[in-house]
Design a protein around this motif. Structure first.
Motif, PDB file in Angstrom:
ATOM      1  N   HIS A 109     -11.579  12.831  11.601  1.00 33.43           N
ATOM      2  CA  HIS A 109     -12.204  11.655  12.222  1.00 33.43           C
ATOM      3  C   HIS A 109     -13.727  11.714  12.204  1.00 33.43           C
ATOM      4  O   HIS A 109     -14.379  11.490  13.215  1.00 33.43           O
ATOM      5  CB  HIS A 109     -11.658  11.451  13.629  1.00 33.43           C
ATOM      6  CG  HIS A 109     -10.163  11.386  13.647  1.00 33.43           C
ATOM      7  ND1 HIS A 109      -9.457  10.330  13.119  1.00 33.43           N
ATOM      8  CD2 HIS A 109      -9.235  12.261  14.075  1.00 33.43           C
ATOM      9  CE1 HIS A 109      -8.165  10.556  13.243  1.00 33.43           C
ATOM     10  NE2 HIS A 109      -7.997  11.721  13.824  1.00 33.43           N
ATOM     11  N   LYS A 110     -14.278  12.001  11.015  1.00 28.21           N
ATOM     12  CA  LYS A 110     -15.728  12.066  10.856  1.00 28.21           C
ATOM     13  C   LYS A 110     -16.350  10.705  11.167  1.00 28.21           C
ATOM     14  O   LYS A 110     -15.829   9.668  10.770  1.00 28.21           O
ATOM     15  CB  LYS A 110     -16.094  12.483   9.433  1.00 28.21           C
ATOM     16  CG  LYS A 110     -17.591  12.608   9.234  1.00 28.21           C
ATOM     17  CD  LYS A 110     -17.903  13.574   8.143  1.00 28.21           C
ATOM     18  CE  LYS A 110     -19.382  13.660   7.874  1.00 28.21           C
ATOM     19  NZ  LYS A 110     -20.046  14.643   8.706  1.00 28.21           N
ATOM     20  N   ALA A 111     -17.466  10.730  11.853  1.00 31.25           N
ATOM     21  CA  ALA A 111     -18.143   9.500  12.291  1.00 31.25           C
ATOM     22  C   ALA A 111     -18.949   8.879  11.141  1.00 31.25           C
ATOM     23  O   ALA A 111     -20.174   8.877  11.150  1.00 31.25           O
ATOM     24  CB  ALA A 111     -19.036   9.795  13.484  1.00 31.25           C
ATOM     25  N   ILE A 112     -18.228   8.381  10.137  1.00 33.59           N
ATOM     26  CA  ILE A 112     -18.839   7.604   9.068  1.00 33.59           C
ATOM     27  C   ILE A 112     -18.041   6.311   8.946  1.00 33.59           C
ATOM     28  O   ILE A 112     -17.073   6.107   9.689  1.00 33.59           O
ATOM     29  CB  ILE A 112     -18.864   8.367   7.721  1.00 33.59           C
ATOM     30  CG1 ILE A 112     -17.453   8.724   7.262  1.00 33.59           C
ATOM     31  CG2 ILE A 112     -19.735   9.609   7.805  1.00 33.59           C
ATOM     32  CD1 ILE A 112     -17.386   9.307   5.870  1.00 33.59           C
ATOM     33  N   ILE A 113     -18.404   5.470   8.002  1.00 33.53           N
ATOM     34  CA  ILE A 113     -17.723   4.188   7.820  1.00 33.53           C
ATOM     35  C   ILE A 113     -16.204   4.394   7.795  1.00 33.53           C
ATOM     36  O   ILE A 113     -15.693   5.186   7.017  1.00 33.53           O
ATOM     37  CB  ILE A 113     -18.168   3.532   6.497  1.00 33.53           C
ATOM     38  CG1 ILE A 113     -19.670   3.292   6.479  1.00 33.53           C
ATOM     39  CG2 ILE A 113     -17.415   2.223   6.253  1.00 33.53           C
ATOM     40  CD1 ILE A 113     -20.226   2.955   5.111  1.00 33.53           C
TER      41      ILE A 113
ATOM     42  N   PRO B 262     -18.414  17.336  -0.148  1.00 31.49           N
ATOM     43  CA  PRO B 262     -19.491  16.489   0.322  1.00 31.49           C
ATOM     44  C   PRO B 262     -19.116  15.017   0.442  1.00 31.49           C
ATOM     45  O   PRO B 262     -19.829  14.252   1.096  1.00 31.49           O
ATOM     46  CB  PRO B 262     -20.559  16.655  -0.761  1.00 31.49           C
ATOM     47  CG  PRO B 262     -19.777  16.832  -2.019  1.00 31.49           C
ATOM     48  CD  PRO B 262     -18.537  17.598  -1.587  1.00 31.49           C
ATOM     49  N   ASN B 263     -17.966  14.586  -0.161  1.00 29.89           N
ATOM     50  CA  ASN B 263     -17.762  13.137  -0.221  1.00 29.89           C
ATOM     51  C   ASN B 263     -16.312  12.667  -0.337  1.00 29.89           C
ATOM     52  O   ASN B 263     -16.054  11.608  -0.877  1.00 29.89           O
ATOM     53  CB  ASN B 263     -18.550  12.579  -1.410  1.00 29.89           C
ATOM     54  CG  ASN B 263     -18.018  13.086  -2.740  1.00 29.89           C
ATOM     55  OD1 ASN B 263     -17.319  14.083  -2.796  1.00 29.89           O
ATOM     56  ND2 ASN B 263     -18.357  12.392  -3.807  1.00 29.89           N
ATOM     57  N   ILE B 264     -15.356  13.424   0.149  1.00 26.98           N
ATOM     58  CA  ILE B 264     -13.955  13.012   0.030  1.00 26.98           C
ATOM     59  C   ILE B 264     -13.446  12.509   1.376  1.00 26.98           C
ATOM     60  O   ILE B 264     -13.469  13.227   2.375  1.00 26.98           O
ATOM     61  CB  ILE B 264     -13.067  14.159  -0.478  1.00 26.98           C
ATOM     62  CG1 ILE B 264     -13.543  14.609  -1.861  1.00 26.98           C
ATOM     63  CG2 ILE B 264     -11.597  13.728  -0.523  1.00 26.98           C
ATOM     64  CD1 ILE B 264     -12.841  15.834  -2.390  1.00 26.98           C
ATOM     65  N   CYS B 265     -12.984  11.263   1.369  1.00 29.64           N
ATOM     66  CA  CYS B 265     -12.442  10.630   2.574  1.00 29.64           C
ATOM     67  C   CYS B 265     -10.952  10.396   2.381  1.00 29.64           C
ATOM     68  O   CYS B 265     -10.538   9.754   1.408  1.00 29.64           O
ATOM     69  CB  CYS B 265     -13.116   9.281   2.815  1.00 29.64           C
ATOM     70  SG  CYS B 265     -14.891   9.376   3.067  1.00 29.64           S
ATOM     71  N   ILE B 266     -10.161  10.914   3.285  1.00 31.54           N
ATOM     72  CA  ILE B 266      -8.709  10.762   3.205  1.00 31.54           C
ATOM     73  C   ILE B 266      -8.238  10.000   4.433  1.00 31.54           C
ATOM     74  O   ILE B 266      -8.562  10.357   5.568  1.00 31.54           O
ATOM     75  CB  ILE B 266      -8.008  12.136   3.128  1.00 31.54           C
ATOM     76  CG1 ILE B 266      -8.512  12.907   1.902  1.00 31.54           C
ATOM     77  CG2 ILE B 266      -6.490  11.960   3.093  1.00 31.54           C
ATOM     78  CD1 ILE B 266      -8.043  14.346   1.847  1.00 31.54           C
ATOM     79  N   PHE B 267      -7.466   8.934   4.175  1.00 28.80           N
ATOM     80  CA  PHE B 267      -6.908   8.120   5.251  1.00 28.80           C
ATOM     81  C   PHE B 267      -5.392   8.229   5.207  1.00 28.80           C
ATOM     82  O   PHE B 267      -4.788   8.104   4.142  1.00 28.80           O
ATOM     83  CB  PHE B 267      -7.305   6.654   5.076  1.00 28.80           C
ATOM     84  CG  PHE B 267      -8.776   6.391   5.263  1.00 28.80           C
ATOM     85  CD1 PHE B 267      -9.271   6.062   6.508  1.00 28.80           C
ATOM     86  CD2 PHE B 267      -9.651   6.477   4.200  1.00 28.80           C
ATOM     87  CE1 PHE B 267     -10.627   5.817   6.687  1.00 28.80           C
ATOM     88  CE2 PHE B 267     -10.996   6.234   4.358  1.00 28.80           C
ATOM     89  CZ  PHE B 267     -11.493   5.904   5.608  1.00 28.80           C
ATOM     90  N   ALA B 268      -4.783   8.453   6.346  1.00 29.73           N
ATOM     91  CA  ALA B 268      -3.327   8.452   6.482  1.00 29.73           C
ATOM     92  C   ALA B 268      -2.965   7.137   7.172  1.00 29.73           C
ATOM     93  O   ALA B 268      -3.029   7.020   8.396  1.00 29.73           O
ATOM     94  CB  ALA B 268      -2.856   9.647   7.300  1.00 29.73           C
ATOM     95  N   ASP B 269      -2.647   6.126   6.369  1.00 33.37           N
ATOM     96  CA  ASP B 269      -2.395   4.785   6.892  1.00 33.37           C
ATOM     97  C   ASP B 269      -0.943   4.648   7.331  1.00 33.37           C
ATOM     98  O   ASP B 269      -0.024   4.762   6.517  1.00 33.37           O
ATOM     99  CB  ASP B 269      -2.700   3.732   5.824  1.00 33.37           C
ATOM    100  CG  ASP B 269      -4.175   3.653   5.467  1.00 33.37           C
ATOM    101  OD1 ASP B 269      -5.006   4.131   6.256  1.00 33.37           O
ATOM    102  OD2 ASP B 269      -4.494   3.092   4.404  1.00 33.37           O
ATOM    103  N   GLY B 270      -0.747   4.401   8.610  1.00 31.03           N
ATOM    104  CA  GLY B 270       0.596   4.173   9.138  1.00 31.03           C
ATOM    105  C   GLY B 270       1.120   2.822   8.682  1.00 31.03           C
ATOM    106  O   GLY B 270       0.374   1.852   8.579  1.00 31.03           O
ATOM    107  N   CYS B 271       2.408   2.762   8.392  1.00 23.03           N
ATOM    108  CA  CYS B 271       3.004   1.540   7.849  1.00 23.03           C
ATOM    109  C   CYS B 271       2.794   0.326   8.753  1.00 23.03           C
ATOM    110  O   CYS B 271       2.428  -0.744   8.275  1.00 23.03           O
ATOM    111  CB  CYS B 271       4.492   1.752   7.590  1.00 23.03           C
ATOM    112  SG  CYS B 271       4.798   2.884   6.212  1.00 23.03           S
TER     113      CYS B 271
END
Length: 76
Positions: free
Chosen positions: A11-15, A24-33
């Motif tokens: 939960h890094k405080a970026i966009i 330095p730049n990988i964003c991973i989202f676990a999107d719930g259905c």
């Protein structure tokens, strides 16, 4: 750090506040259905308006991050 030696933040405080961020730049989202409107699990014609808004927001967040040089990975 995990068992493979990969350092990450949650939960890094970026966009969009990715669920997992790897420097330095990988964003991973676990999107719930339900929260993100998975069309394999739910009928898109029955989504409430707020889910439609969330889907648009996810697209915009992904694009903003990519425009700023981030690699974005989204998983259901």
């Amino acid at each position: 750090m995990n068992e493979f030696g990969i350092e990450y933040e949650t939960h890094k405080a970026i966009i969009g506040q990715p669920d997992i961020f790897i420097e330095p730049n990988i964003c991973i989202f676990a999107d719930g259905c339900w929260w993100h409107g998975c069309e394999k699990c739910y009928d898109r014609n029955k989504f409430p308006n707020w889910i439609q808004i969330r889907k648009i927001s996810d697209i915009l967040i992904t694009q903003k991050l990519k425009n700023n040089g981030y690699i974005v990975l989204r998983f259901w």
